[in-house]
Write a protein that holds these residues in place. Structure first.
Motif, PDB file in Angstrom:
ATOM      1  N   ILE A  53       1.558   1.064  12.412  1.00  0.00           N
ATOM      2  CA  ILE A  53       0.117   0.990  12.217  1.00  0.00           C
ATOM      3  C   ILE A  53      -0.177   0.962  10.715  1.00  0.00           C
ATOM      4  N   ALA A  54      -1.251   0.303  10.364  1.00  0.00           N
ATOM      5  CA  ALA A  54      -1.680   0.244   8.960  1.00  0.00           C
ATOM      6  C   ALA A  54      -2.219   1.601   8.540  1.00  0.00           C
ATOM      7  N   HIS A  55      -2.021   1.930   7.275  1.00  0.00           N
ATOM      8  CA  HIS A  55      -2.591   3.151   6.709  1.00  0.00           C
ATOM      9  C   HIS A  55      -4.116   3.111   6.851  1.00  0.00           C
TER      10      HIS A  55
ATOM     11  N   LEU B 232      -5.533   2.030   3.643  1.00  0.00           N
ATOM     12  CA  LEU B 232      -5.438   0.579   3.437  1.00  0.00           C
ATOM     13  C   LEU B 232      -6.624  -0.112   4.096  1.00  0.00           C
ATOM     14  N   ILE B 233      -6.922   0.269   5.319  1.00  0.00           N
ATOM     15  CA  ILE B 233      -8.035  -0.359   6.040  1.00  0.00           C
ATOM     16  C   ILE B 233      -9.353  -0.070   5.324  1.00  0.00           C
ATOM     17  N   PHE B 234      -9.518   1.169   4.853  1.00  0.00           N
ATOM     18  CA  PHE B 234     -10.717   1.502   4.072  1.00  0.00           C
ATOM     19  C   PHE B 234     -10.823   0.602   2.846  1.00  0.00           C
ATOM     20  N   THR B 235      -9.727   0.463   2.113  1.00  0.00           N
ATOM     21  CA  THR B 235      -9.720  -0.334   0.883  1.00  0.00           C
ATOM     22  C   THR B 235     -10.036  -1.802   1.161  1.00  0.00           C
ATOM     23  N   VAL B 236      -9.388  -2.375   2.160  1.00  0.00           N
ATOM     24  CA  VAL B 236      -9.617  -3.784   2.491  1.00  0.00           C
ATOM     25  C   VAL B 236     -11.057  -3.976   2.971  1.00  0.00           C
ATOM     26  N   ALA B 237     -11.530  -3.070   3.808  1.00  0.00           N
ATOM     27  CA  ALA B 237     -12.890  -3.192   4.344  1.00  0.00           C
ATOM     28  C   ALA B 237     -13.933  -3.163   3.231  1.00  0.00           C
TER      29      ALA B 237
ATOM     30  N   HIS C 100       0.825  -1.206   0.000  1.00  0.00           N
ATOM     31  CA  HIS C 100       0.000   0.000   0.000  1.00  0.00           C
ATOM     32  C   HIS C 100       0.862   1.258   0.000  1.00  0.00           C
ATOM     33  N   ALA C 101       1.966   1.224   0.740  1.00  0.00           N
ATOM     34  CA  ALA C 101       2.884   2.367   0.739  1.00  0.00           C
ATOM     35  C   ALA C 101       3.419   2.610  -0.667  1.00  0.00           C
TER      36      ALA C 101
END
Length: 150
Positions: free
Chosen positions: A60-62, A65-70, A34-35
């Motif tokens: 910590i995760a971006h 990234l969490i938005f995208t995975v979710a 993601h970075a």
């Protein structure tokens, strides 16, 4: 992932209707990829030693990234008569760490007519929780949905 295709029209959505996705563990590879894709190399995500000096003591995760995975987790159900209209009220409530497993709870919050004839707007509350049941992210997903009689 098995994807289920459905045709669910505006009239068939009910407020407070709920669904829950499968879980997904966030890995170091997810963060590194993601970075690279986003250009976000902030030390909070990439520098283990620096993070040891910070309040969370680890990377910590971006949030993106969490938005995208979710949102990807919610794609196990594809409604052929709707499309994403946008997202509102995105908030990152708590950090997600390497090794955390997230899942998504989706609740129909409201529905209303749309100015485009034959369409309605459905708002889903998207709540992302970690393996401890802690809320880590939330947003509202707006769906533009065909009406049955159109």
């Amino acid at each position: 992932m098995d994807v289920m295709f459905v045709k669910k029209y505006y009239e068939e959505f009910e407020p407070d209707e709920k669904r829950k996705t499968k879980g997904r563990t966030i890995t170091e590879t997810d963060i590194v990829l993601h970075a690279g894709q986003s250009g976000d190399f902030f030390p909070h995500h990439m520098d283990e030693e620096w993070c040891k000096t910070q309040p969370f003591k680890q990377r910590i995760a971006h949030g993106t990234l969490i938005f995208t995975v979710a949102i990807g987790l919610t794609a196990e159900l594809v409604n052929e008569v709707s499309m994403t209209y946008g997202y509102d009220r995105l908030r990152f409530i708590a950090p997600v760490f390497i090794g955390d497993t997230i899942h998504v709870n989706v609740t129909i919050k409201e529905k209303r007519d749309h100015k485009k004839p034959g369409m309605g707007l459905v708002t889903e509350l998207v709540e992302v929780l970690n393996q401890h049941g802690r809320l880590v992210m939330l947003c509202e997903h707006l769906l533009l949905v065909h009406k049955k009689d159109s």
